[in-house]
Design a protein around this motif. Structure first.
Motif, PDB file in Angstrom:
ATOM      1  N   ASP A  21      22.648  53.231 -11.420  1.00 54.40           N
ATOM      2  CA  ASP A  21      24.044  53.322 -11.114  1.00 54.40           C
ATOM      3  C   ASP A  21      24.311  52.266 -10.088  1.00 54.40           C
ATOM      4  O   ASP A  21      23.765  52.160  -9.214  1.00 54.40           O
ATOM      5  N   ASP A  29      28.869  54.111   3.900  1.00 55.30           N
ATOM      6  CA  ASP A  29      27.492  53.668   3.328  1.00 55.30           C
ATOM      7  C   ASP A  29      26.733  52.815   4.312  1.00 55.30           C
ATOM      8  O   ASP A  29      25.730  52.335   3.903  1.00 55.30           O
ATOM      9  N   THR A  32      23.009  53.713   4.693  1.00 57.89           N
ATOM     10  CA  THR A  32      22.014  53.036   3.337  1.00 57.89           C
ATOM     11  C   THR A  32      22.020  51.527   3.427  1.00 57.89           C
ATOM     12  O   THR A  32      20.953  51.089   3.215  1.00 57.89           O
ATOM     13  N   ILE A  80      26.083  49.141  -4.226  1.00 59.63           N
ATOM     14  CA  ILE A  80      24.526  49.614  -4.102  1.00 59.63           C
ATOM     15  C   ILE A  80      24.221  50.079  -5.577  1.00 59.63           C
ATOM     16  O   ILE A  80      24.767  50.697  -6.233  1.00 59.63           O
ATOM     17  N   GLU A  82      21.501  52.278  -7.522  1.00 55.27           N
ATOM     18  CA  GLU A  82      20.680  53.700  -7.499  1.00 55.27           C
ATOM     19  C   GLU A  82      19.670  53.798  -8.388  1.00 55.27           C
ATOM     20  O   GLU A  82      20.362  53.534  -9.588  1.00 55.27           O
ATOM     21  N   GLY A  85      19.241  58.341  -8.603  1.00 57.38           N
ATOM     22  CA  GLY A  85      20.341  59.004  -7.787  1.00 57.38           C
ATOM     23  C   GLY A  85      19.776  58.425  -6.080  1.00 57.38           C
ATOM     24  O   GLY A  85      20.148  59.002  -5.159  1.00 57.38           O
ATOM     25  N   ARG A  86      18.681  57.454  -6.271  1.00 53.94           N
ATOM     26  CA  ARG A  86      18.119  56.992  -4.945  1.00 53.94           C
ATOM     27  C   ARG A  86      18.696  55.470  -4.739  1.00 53.94           C
ATOM     28  O   ARG A  86      18.140  54.716  -5.463  1.00 53.94           O
ATOM     29  N   PRO A  87      19.229  55.392  -3.625  1.00 58.56           N
ATOM     30  CA  PRO A  87      19.453  54.045  -3.150  1.00 58.56           C
ATOM     31  C   PRO A  87      18.293  53.041  -3.078  1.00 58.56           C
ATOM     32  O   PRO A  87      17.128  53.349  -2.695  1.00 58.56           O
ATOM     33  N   HIS A  88      18.384  52.156  -3.793  1.00 56.48           N
ATOM     34  CA  HIS A  88      17.296  51.004  -3.903  1.00 56.48           C
ATOM     35  C   HIS A  88      17.575  49.474  -3.533  1.00 56.48           C
ATOM     36  O   HIS A  88      16.807  48.744  -2.898  1.00 56.48           O
ATOM     37  N   SER A 112      16.213  44.518  -1.767  1.00 57.04           N
ATOM     38  CA  SER A 112      15.853  45.670  -2.524  1.00 57.04           C
ATOM     39  C   SER A 112      14.589  46.345  -1.484  1.00 57.04           C
ATOM     40  O   SER A 112      13.878  45.562  -1.087  1.00 57.04           O
ATOM     41  N   TYR A 121      15.523  45.396 -11.395  1.00 57.83           N
ATOM     42  CA  TYR A 121      16.601  46.268 -10.762  1.00 57.83           C
ATOM     43  C   TYR A 121      17.389  44.869 -10.175  1.00 57.83           C
ATOM     44  O   TYR A 121      18.738  44.916  -9.920  1.00 57.83           O
TER      45      TYR A 121
END
Length: 183
Positions: A21, A29, A32, A80, A82, A85-88, A112, A121
């Protein structure tokens, strides 16, 4: 945010079977964004930026406050990415800050977390940035990268950026400008 007007547009492709995502940043945010930036800087720049300066630049509270100010002011175009579901990964672009780069967008940052470097990514993120930069009416983009950041330089060159040859001092090191004339 900023010139793109694409707030809320999300991309949800699959990447090697993992849900991906990419979304625009929003108020709230800042934690994060700060976490990903500071952790990325610690890993990527530990041999580039002098230790005492790197420690100051990766202070989580200062960085969180910076992002809170940017988000509150609606400054720039932030994203962002993700994975499951985890921000990267994070990225920001805006109108070029250098006065002699009229007509250029500027990729201000793309960071990242180290655990997923070299997994594609960053390429997904930069492709999204290119799309949004074009939608905002730009056909050219520039960025500054540390001359000693060979991993990042290889990444940018793989995405058709070329060195302009122009350098400047930054954070106790030296940066070089890379440009991409056609998106």
């Amino acid at each position: 945010m900023g010139k793109s007007g694409l707030r809320g547009v999300q991309h949800r492709p699959k990447h090697f079977g993992k849900a991906l995502d990419i979304r625009k940043v929003k108020e709230g945010d800042e934690n994060t964004l700060a976490y990903i930036q500071t952790e990325s800087w610690k890993a990527a720049f530990k041999d580039i930026i002098p230790g005492d300066l790197l420690e100051k630049c990766t202070d989580i509270n200062r960085t969180t406050d910076m992002y809170k100010r940017l988000l509150t002011a609606n400054k720039g175009n932030g994203y962002i990415l993700e994975v499951e579901g985890r921000p990267h990964c994070i990225a920001y672009w805006d109108i070029a800050r250098d006065s002699d780069m009229d007509g250029y967008a500027e990729l201000i940052c793309i960071h990242s977390l180290q655990e997923k470097w070299h997994k594609g990514y960053g390429s997904k993120m930069i492709t999204r940035i290119f799309e949004d930069v074009k939608c905002a009416g730009f056909s050219k983009i520039m960025l500054w990268v540390f001359t000693e950041n060979h991993r990042a330089i290889s990444f940018y060159e793989a995405h058709d950026f070329v060195s302009s040859g122009r350098t400047q001092p930054a954070f106790g090191a030296k940066e070089i400008m890379y440009i991409r004339e056609e998106l």
